[in-house]
Design an enzyme around this catalytic site. Structure first.
Site, PDB file in Angstrom:
ATOM      1  N   SER A  16      19.473 -42.060  -8.979  1.00 37.06           N
ATOM      2  CA  SER A  16      19.520 -42.024  -7.786  1.00 37.06           C
ATOM      3  C   SER A  16      18.749 -41.727  -7.682  1.00 37.06           C
ATOM      4  O   SER A  16      17.631 -42.904  -7.141  1.00 37.06           O
ATOM      5  CB  SER A  16      20.676 -41.459  -7.592  1.00 37.06           C
ATOM      6  OG  SER A  16      21.138 -41.752  -6.010  1.00 37.06           O
ATOM      7  N   GLU A  59      28.921 -37.808   2.979  1.00 37.81           N
ATOM      8  CA  GLU A  59      28.193 -36.561   3.250  1.00 37.81           C
ATOM      9  C   GLU A  59      27.006 -37.414   4.293  1.00 37.81           C
ATOM     10  O   GLU A  59      26.948 -38.640   4.577  1.00 37.81           O
ATOM     11  CB  GLU A  59      27.168 -36.727   2.345  1.00 37.81           C
ATOM     12  CG  GLU A  59      28.028 -35.177   1.049  1.00 37.81           C
ATOM     13  CD  GLU A  59      27.207 -35.804   0.109  1.00 37.81           C
ATOM     14  OE1 GLU A  59      27.142 -34.220  -0.160  1.00 37.81           O
ATOM     15  OE2 GLU A  59      27.078 -36.106  -1.350  1.00 37.81           O
ATOM     16  N   ARG A  94      20.122 -23.905   0.702  1.00 37.80           N
ATOM     17  CA  ARG A  94      21.069 -24.052  -0.579  1.00 37.80           C
ATOM     18  C   ARG A  94      20.214 -24.502  -1.605  1.00 37.80           C
ATOM     19  O   ARG A  94      19.241 -25.285  -1.554  1.00 37.80           O
ATOM     20  CB  ARG A  94      22.553 -24.875  -0.557  1.00 37.80           C
ATOM     21  CG  ARG A  94      21.878 -26.280   0.077  1.00 37.80           C
ATOM     22  CD  ARG A  94      22.635 -26.998   0.599  1.00 37.80           C
ATOM     23  NE  ARG A  94      24.164 -27.861  -0.977  1.00 37.80           N
ATOM     24  CZ  ARG A  94      22.679 -28.571  -1.837  1.00 37.80           C
ATOM     25  NH1 ARG A  94      22.156 -29.370  -1.161  1.00 37.80           N
ATOM     26  NH2 ARG A  94      23.155 -29.086  -2.836  1.00 37.80           N
ATOM     27  N   THR A 135      20.025 -31.472  -7.561  1.00 36.75           N
ATOM     28  CA  THR A 135      19.922 -32.435  -8.421  1.00 36.75           C
ATOM     29  C   THR A 135      17.977 -32.276  -8.556  1.00 36.75           C
ATOM     30  O   THR A 135      17.343 -32.977  -9.011  1.00 36.75           O
ATOM     31  CB  THR A 135      19.823 -33.394  -7.421  1.00 36.75           C
ATOM     32  OG1 THR A 135      18.945 -33.895  -5.989  1.00 36.75           O
ATOM     33  CG2 THR A 135      21.307 -33.758  -7.322  1.00 36.75           C
TER      34      THR A 135
HETATM   35  C1  G16 Z   1      23.477 -36.977  -5.679  1.00 40.94           C
HETATM   36  C2  G16 Z   1      24.801 -35.945  -5.262  1.00 40.94           C
HETATM   37  C3  G16 Z   1      25.103 -36.164  -3.800  1.00 40.94           C
HETATM   38  C4  G16 Z   1      24.719 -35.198  -2.879  1.00 40.94           C
HETATM   39  C5  G16 Z   1      23.137 -35.222  -3.288  1.00 40.94           C
HETATM   40  C6  G16 Z   1      22.004 -34.138  -2.793  1.00 40.94           C
HETATM   41  O1  G16 Z   1      23.179 -38.023  -4.462  1.00 40.94           O
HETATM   42  O2  G16 Z   1      26.381 -37.588  -5.810  1.00 40.94           O
HETATM   43  O3  G16 Z   1      26.932 -35.514  -3.139  1.00 40.94           O
HETATM   44  O4  G16 Z   1      24.734 -35.023  -1.812  1.00 40.94           O
HETATM   45  O5  G16 Z   1      23.188 -35.980  -4.812  1.00 40.94           O
HETATM   46  O6  G16 Z   1      22.230 -33.135  -3.335  1.00 40.94           O
HETATM   47  P1  G16 Z   1      21.320 -32.155  -3.569  1.00 40.94           P
HETATM   48  O7  G16 Z   1      21.127 -31.258  -2.025  1.00 40.94           O
HETATM   49  O8  G16 Z   1      21.943 -30.942  -4.357  1.00 40.94           O
HETATM   50  O9  G16 Z   1      19.959 -32.556  -4.163  1.00 40.94           O
HETATM   51  P2  G16 Z   1      22.666 -39.299  -5.292  1.00 40.94           P
HETATM   52  O10 G16 Z   1      22.582 -40.067  -4.636  1.00 40.94           O
HETATM   53  O11 G16 Z   1      21.297 -38.613  -5.891  1.00 40.94           O
HETATM   54  O12 G16 Z   1      23.918 -39.296  -6.706  1.00 40.94           O
END
Ligand code: G16
Length: 550
Positions: free
Chosen positions: A68, A378, A503, A507
């Site tokens: 992503s 979001e 937090r 990802t």
């Molecule tokens: C993914 C999730 C989203 C989240 C984002 C960031 O997005 O599907 O719901 O907001 O990661 O998450 P984090 O802050 O935990 O890294 P994507 O678009 O990268 O698949």
């Protein structure tokens, strides 16, 4: 019940040994890390997807190979459940366990235990559909996935290179085919036809929209947007940019939704292209996020993020429900996360029920299911609208008593088709926004003026172990490291309109810090001060402390 085909699994598993030192985790959106390290994970995800399908009586499970918004060397994989929603969370832990079995023998033991624990009937069929984005590491990882599927003798379908939302759509379309909940033809053509037909009906009779510029993040959104434009014909003039999917290193690089949202500025490639007053939007690397923006007549940049999309779309739906004479029967609600701008939460809460949940589309999606119509985005532009079966039944069976009611009901029916209700979908959301703007005769300026964002800043902190950070209260408070939340509270009190939270990312290997305040310089300062606290607390090398962390 039959037994797992150990010999088959073993002979294929030895081709996909787990790297000894790495630990994998099924996070916010599946496994995500350097693409070159994911071979064993993809093999095991293939097995898991096959088992998930058996567990659900042969329903088709989706597997998407993507990272992503992450940079190009990263890749990832996530599972999609039969209605096109994210994998049931109780299986995420199983996924992590299987991915970390150190050897083939350990994997077989873990699989046997897992099958027993979850009472999977191995005699059931298993069906899987998978797709990948444009990352160079994708084809090889798909081969590993296929080995995993073949190890279990699963039936599979390769949906090729396509967006995450198309894959989610396909999963739902395949599983509902021939039922009264049929979601559409189970092909990319079916998806594009469904969206473009609904869009043309909704936009019919409205003044032709001015040209829209779409930044495709040099990702898989580009080829699908090219196709979508063919289906849309001349219903909306679109110009695509950042479509270089074959240029090494271009994906998400200084472009795309995450770049715009995080840096709060135009992608450099658009600076000499975007005209004042013109609408533009950015997709992310797999086209499930959308951020809009425009330049005012002094060429100042204005961002219209997921919160602004919520405000625009929710009020449009509320108005339509009322115009249809269904406001007693259908209640609209909103779901946000802690990242939602304080002004958006205030604006929305004065009009609608608003719930705050932890980051991750799966959390928002489940919370939105509790409303008749649930609008969730979001702040980073990831979201959609869910129409419950109750709402859909009301809309289909309600007898209009005036022509205005009849028109509103038609619009609602077309919206249900326009919106990809399985997951956030940048292209579907973009069409939705364009419909609302056309119906309200809004430019970016009127849309933006629904409320004024509080200045805010998002900072990433690289720490020794992000798992040392745990949160509560929908991620608005830190539970550990102990004592850190108190220090953050102490800092926040010193800033007018200050709010900040910390937090661990699910990802990327970082901790995220968000801060807002009434004045931009104060929001920046607060974010960097909290980032400094985090860095000091989490045992980073003091010589590596970023200078901007005050
Ligand atoms: C993914 C999730 C989203 C989240 C984002 C960031 O997005 O599907 O719901 O907001 O990661 O998450 P984090 O802050 O935990 O890294 P994507 O678009 O990268 O698949």
């Amino acid at each position: 019940m039959s037994a797992l085909p150990h010999d088959n699994i073993r002979s294929l598993s030895v081709k996909h040994e787990k790297p000894s030192k790495l630990k994998f985790q099924y996070g916010t959106a599946g496994f995500r890390t350097l693409g070159e390290t994911l071979d064993s994970v993809l093999f095991r995800v293939g097995i898991l997807a096959a088992l998930r399908s058996k567990k659900l009586d042969g329903k088709t499970i989706g597997v998407m190979v993507t990272a992503s918004h992450n940079p190009e060397p990263d890749n990832g994989v996530k599972l999609v459940d039969p209605r096109g929603e994210m994998l049931e969370s109780s299986w995420e832990g199983h996924a992590t366990l299987l991915a970390n079995a150190q050897t083939t023998d350990a994997l077989l033991v873990a699989l046997d235990e897992f099958v027993k624990l979850t009472k999977i009937d191995l005699s059931k069929p298993s069906r899987v559909v998978f797709a990948r984005d444009t990352r160079p590491s994708g084809p090889k990882l798909v081969e590993s996935l296929v080995d995993g599927l073949e190890a279990l003798g699963a039936e599979y379908r390769d949906a090729g290179v396509t967006t995450t939302p198309v894959l989610h759509y396909l999963v739902r379309a395949i599983n509902t085919k021939g039922t009264k909940e049929a979601y559409g033809e189970d092909t990319e053509h079916g998806y594009l036809t469904k969206l473009s037909d609904a869009f043309k009906k909704l936009i019919g009779g409205k003044a032709a929209p001015s040209p829209l510029l779409i930044d495709c993040a040099n990702g898989v959104g580009a080829p699908i947007a090219v196709k979508l434009c063919e289906y849309l014909g001349d219903s909306i003039p679109i110009k695509l940019t950042n479509t270089a999917i074959d240029t090494k290193g271009a994906l998400n690089n200084s472009c795309g939704a995450d770049f715009v949202k995080t840096s709060q500025k135009l992608p450099p490639s658009l600076v000499s292209v975007l005209q004042p007053g013109q609408r533009a939007c950015s997709l992310d690397g797999d086209a499930d996020r959308l951020i809009y923006y425009y330049l005012d007549d002094r060429s100042q940049f204005h961002m219209l993020d997921g919160d602004k999309i919520t405000a625009l779309v929710a009020s449009f739906i509320v108005d339509l429900v009322k115009a249809a004479g269904l406001d007693e029967q259908i209640k609209v609600g909103v779901v946000q996360t802690a990242y939602a701008n304080g002004s958006s939460t205030k604006y929305l809460s004065e009009r609608l029920p608003v719930k705050c949940v932890p980051t991750g589309v799966k959390h928002l999606h489940h919370a939105a299911e509790h409303y008749h119509v649930g609008v969730y985005f979001e702040a980073n532009g990831h979201g959609t609208v869910l129409f419950s079966q109750t709402a859909q039944d009301q809309i289909t069976t309600h007898k209009p008593s005036t022509p205005a009611q009849s028109t509103a009901l038609n619009h609602l029916t077309n919206l249900i088709n326009l919106i990809n209700q399985t997951v956030g979908d940048a292209l579907s959301d973009m069409l939705l926004v364009e419909v609302v703007l056309a119906h309200k005769s809004y430019s970016g300026v009127e849309w933006d003026s629904l409320y004024s964002d509080l200045p805010n800043r998002l900072v990433k902190v690289v720490v020794g172990d992000r798992n040392a950070f745990t949160t509560a209260d929908a991620e608005r408070r830190l539970v550990s490291p102990p004592g850190l939340q108190g220090k953050i509270d102490e800092l926040v009190r010193r800033y007018d309109g200050g709010r900040s939270f910390v937090r661990p990312s699910g990802t990327e290997d970082v901790v995220r810090v968000y801060a807002e305040a009434v004045i931009k310089s104060q929001a920046d300062e607060l974010a960097f001060r909290v980032a400094g606290l985090v860095f000091d607390e989490a045992g980073g090398d003091p010589t590596q402390r970023p200078k901007e962390f005050l």
